[in-house]
Design a protein around this motif. Structure first.
Motif, PDB file in Angstrom:
ATOM      1  N   THR A 237      -8.961  -1.218  -1.493  1.00 43.25           N
ATOM      2  CA  THR A 237      -9.874  -0.233  -2.067  1.00 43.25           C
ATOM      3  C   THR A 237     -10.048   0.984  -1.166  1.00 43.25           C
ATOM      4  N   ALA A 238      -9.842   0.816   0.139  1.00 40.61           N
ATOM      5  CA  ALA A 238     -10.133   1.876   1.098  1.00 40.61           C
ATOM      6  C   ALA A 238      -9.417   3.195   0.804  1.00 40.61           C
ATOM      7  N   PRO A 239      -8.090   3.222   0.518  1.00 45.15           N
ATOM      8  CA  PRO A 239      -7.437   4.520   0.274  1.00 45.15           C
ATOM      9  C   PRO A 239      -8.039   5.304  -0.888  1.00 45.15           C
ATOM     10  N   ALA A 240      -8.399   4.631  -1.972  1.00 42.86           N
ATOM     11  CA  ALA A 240      -8.994   5.333  -3.108  1.00 42.86           C
ATOM     12  C   ALA A 240     -10.353   5.930  -2.743  1.00 42.86           C
TER      13      ALA A 240
ATOM     14  N   PHE B  84      -4.803   9.278 -10.273  1.00 42.91           N
ATOM     15  CA  PHE B  84      -4.479   8.478  -9.085  1.00 42.91           C
ATOM     16  C   PHE B  84      -5.211   7.147  -9.105  1.00 42.91           C
ATOM     17  N   VAL B  85      -6.511   7.189  -9.349  1.00 42.35           N
ATOM     18  CA  VAL B  85      -7.297   5.945  -9.365  1.00 42.35           C
ATOM     19  C   VAL B  85      -6.871   5.054 -10.522  1.00 42.35           C
TER      20      VAL B  85
ATOM     21  N   LEU C 126       0.831  -1.205   0.000  1.00 42.65           N
ATOM     22  CA  LEU C 126       0.000   0.000   0.000  1.00 42.65           C
ATOM     23  C   LEU C 126       0.867   1.258   0.000  1.00 42.65           C
ATOM     24  N   ILE C 127       1.969   1.226   0.748  1.00 42.98           N
ATOM     25  CA  ILE C 127       2.882   2.372   0.721  1.00 42.98           C
ATOM     26  C   ILE C 127       3.437   2.571  -0.684  1.00 42.98           C
ATOM     27  N   ASN C 128       3.827   1.480  -1.322  1.00 47.72           N
ATOM     28  CA  ASN C 128       4.317   1.579  -2.700  1.00 47.72           C
ATOM     29  C   ASN C 128       3.248   2.121  -3.634  1.00 47.72           C
ATOM     30  N   SER C 129       2.003   1.687  -3.451  1.00 45.73           N
ATOM     31  CA  SER C 129       0.909   2.172  -4.294  1.00 45.73           C
ATOM     32  C   SER C 129       0.684   3.667  -4.103  1.00 45.73           C
ATOM     33  N   VAL C 130       0.728   4.114  -2.843  1.00 37.26           N
ATOM     34  CA  VAL C 130       0.536   5.542  -2.568  1.00 37.26           C
ATOM     35  C   VAL C 130       1.665   6.359  -3.182  1.00 37.26           C
ATOM     36  N   VAL C 131       2.910   5.876  -3.047  1.00 31.31           N
ATOM     37  CA  VAL C 131       4.054   6.606  -3.592  1.00 31.31           C
ATOM     38  C   VAL C 131       3.981   6.667  -5.116  1.00 31.31           C
TER      39      VAL C 131
END
Length: 273
Positions: free
Chosen positions: A247-250, A198-199, A65-70
């Protein structure tokens, strides 16, 4: 009577479509709390959080998830900046080949990622960029720019030029007017472009899977592949729990900027007086 029947048929059709879309989400919710979930995910009174406990580890969910956010956040931020700078002359100046350039941008939006990923993969190897996260972010930004420039230009067209002219009279340059006048007024449009990019990159599986060599660099969209074994077996319960957390962060991002998405572009009153 005919109008009532047509309305009933339309309502029934919409209900069927809504159930078709809600079905997978209901399955995910049920399977995530079933210890021995299967593809059927039948409703039961046995509920457990074991699936969430199994995936809530550093290697399984936190680091991906950190990698996805970055990756997604960097791509969205870089795309918004470059698209804004590219859209400004297209919106404000009468360029000779502007129409041809816009049509070219529109054409490139139809190119599938898989059509260009093979030469990009070869280029990454040629320049020793294979496995580089910054290089992949630049590639994702380049692939997101055509449609982002198109959207940003349309949003920028809604900002009256007279507001910039007033800033120019006060001594502001085009960079200052873009940052202090145009940018704040088209904040909803910027939010739309940022969320769109982003999405889109949040769910991008193919590009990170091909261009990143180490599991610790890969985003959650690639990590989800690990729940499928080589013998065709699937840990459905853990897959469902991972999907909810993934899915939660998006969803949180969309809710956080909802006020910008709900904003209007009625700027006519800004020029009065």
């Amino acid at each position: 009577m005919t109008r009532l029947a047509a309305r009933g048929a339309a309502t029934l059709s919409l209900l069927v479509i809504a159930l078709a879309f809600l079905g997978p989400f209901i399955w995910v919710l049920i399977a995530s709390v079933q210890p021995e979930a299967t593809l059927a995910a039948a409703p039961t009174l046995t509920f457990s959080l074991d699936n969430f406990k199994a995936v809530l580890t550093w290697e399984t969910i936190v680091l991906p998830l950190i990698n996805s956010v970055v990756i997604s956040g960097s791509t969205a931020l870089l795309t918004v900046v470059v698209a804004g700078l590219a859209a400004y002359p297209l919106s404000r100046y009468q360029l000779r080949y502007r129409r041809h350039f816009m049509l070219t941008l529109l054409f490139t939006t139809g190119l599938p990622m898989t059509a260009i990923l093979v030469p990009v993969y070869a280029m990454f190897f040629r320049f020793n960029l294979y496995g580089s996260v910054p290089a992949m972010v630049l590639f994702l930004t380049a692939s997101s720019l055509p449609f982002s420039i198109w959207m940003m230009k349309n949003f920028m067209d809604g900002v009256p030029v007279s507001l910039e002219e007033a800033a120019w009279v006060d001594g502001a340059g085009w960079v200052q007017s873009l940052r202090a006048v145009v940018g704040p007024l088209m904040a909803p449009g910027i939010a739309v472009v940022a969320i769109f990019v982003f999405v889109g990159q949040w769910g991008n599986f193919f590009a990170p899977f091909v261009l990143l060599d180490a599991p610790e660099k890969q985003p959650a969209a690639v990590t989800i592949y690990t729940f499928f074994s080589q013998y065709g077996q699937v840990a459905y319960g853990q897959l469902a729990a991972f999907s909810i957390l993934y899915t939660a962060p998006a969803v949180i991002l969309y809710v956080a900027v909802n006020k910008y998405l709900a904003g209007s572009f009625n700027l006519g009153g800004a020029t009065k007086g």
